[in-house]
Enzyme design. Structure first.
Site, PDB file in Angstrom:
ATOM      1  N   GLU A 116      35.626  41.181  35.193  1.00 45.05           N
ATOM      2  CA  GLU A 116      36.585  41.956  35.979  1.00 45.05           C
ATOM      3  C   GLU A 116      36.357  43.455  35.789  1.00 45.05           C
ATOM      4  O   GLU A 116      36.444  44.240  36.735  1.00 45.05           O
ATOM      5  CB  GLU A 116      38.009  41.571  35.568  1.00 45.05           C
ATOM      6  CG  GLU A 116      38.344  40.114  35.853  1.00 45.05           C
ATOM      7  CD  GLU A 116      39.538  39.604  35.083  1.00 45.05           C
ATOM      8  OE1 GLU A 116      40.162  38.634  35.549  1.00 45.05           O
ATOM      9  OE2 GLU A 116      39.867  40.168  34.017  1.00 45.05           O
TER      10      GLU A 116
ATOM     11  N   ASP B 117      40.884  30.239  41.837  1.00 44.01           N
ATOM     12  CA  ASP B 117      40.885  28.779  41.946  1.00 44.01           C
ATOM     13  C   ASP B 117      42.308  28.322  42.264  1.00 44.01           C
ATOM     14  O   ASP B 117      43.275  29.051  42.041  1.00 44.01           O
ATOM     15  CB  ASP B 117      40.390  28.121  40.654  1.00 44.01           C
ATOM     16  CG  ASP B 117      41.223  28.508  39.448  1.00 44.01           C
ATOM     17  OD1 ASP B 117      41.763  27.606  38.796  1.00 44.01           O
ATOM     18  OD2 ASP B 117      41.347  29.721  39.142  1.00 44.01           O
TER      19      ASP B 117
END
Length: 223
Positions: free
Chosen positions: A12, A183
């Site tokens: 990230e 997800d």
């Protein structure tokens, strides 16, 4: 305005650091989980003194309208793995740390800004709602169902945002969370969506954090 952005993982950090070249915007990695998140937020506040803190990174999504790569903007945040019981105070609810708010609200000025902007030709949708946080990577439908049973309205599940929100609440620092859906645990049995997300499509979704930061130029916060 000084803006602090906190992420949990190197992946990230790499995605977001390359988007900013401004000494008034600091992107830092705190590490995974609630304790790391709180420590990272406090360090950011002590050393950088930001006017605003943003939690960014990925999260599991919940909802029939949710797709991988969509973005959830927090309206409020709480813990999915905290229960203080009713022995001392029977007003404390599941997900609440006794003595603190049941839910940490996103700053109204930041949320208003988030409601006003969009990204042209984006291949993802922006959702707003509750983000729940806990020290658990949700890699099974059973765990996802357990969490959603307590918080059916939750839009996203992560491991840091509420802890950063709590730290900002205590320090009186405006806060909001942007989480990219990596997800959908209720649709995925082996975290394959999560790994595919990082392999193929993570970068484009993090642009929303950059767009949001740029939209804050005209906001004024009391020092």
């Amino acid at each position: 305005m000084k803006i602090g952005i906190i992420v949990a993982m190197d992946k990230e950090l790499q995605q977001l650091k390359q988007l900013f070249n401004d000494e008034n915007v600091r992107v830092e990695k705190c590490g995974i989980g609630k304790v790391n998140a709180a420590l990272g937020a406090q360090r950011m506040i002590n050393e950088f003194h930001p006017d605003v803190i943003i939690s960014s990174g990925c999260a599991g999504g919940n909802g029939d309208d949710m797709q991988v790569q969509d973005v959830v903007v927090s309206t409020e945040l709480c813990y999915h793995d905290v229960y203080c019981g009713a022995a001392i105070d029977n007003t404390t609810v599941y997900g609440q740390v006794q003595g603190l708010p049941a839910r940490f609200k996103a700053d109204e000025r930041l949320l208003s800004k988030a409601q006003q902007f969009s990204i042209p030709d984006a291949q993802f949708s922006i959702h707003q709602g509750l983000i729940v946080t806990g020290d658990w990577f949700v890699d099974s439908k059973e765990k996802a169902r357990e969490i959603i049973a307590h918080f059916p309205e939750a839009k996203a599940i992560d491991m840091e945002s509420a802890a950063i929100a709590q730290t900002c609440y205590i320090n009186h620092v405006p806060f909001i969370s942007f989480r990219v859906i990596s997800d959908i645990p209720l649709r995925d049995t082996d975290a394959s969506q999560y790994h595919d997300f990082w392999n193929r499509i993570a970068g484009t979704s993090f642009q929303i954090t950059k767009t949001f930061v740029e939209s804050l130029n005209d906001l004024k916060f009391e020092v």
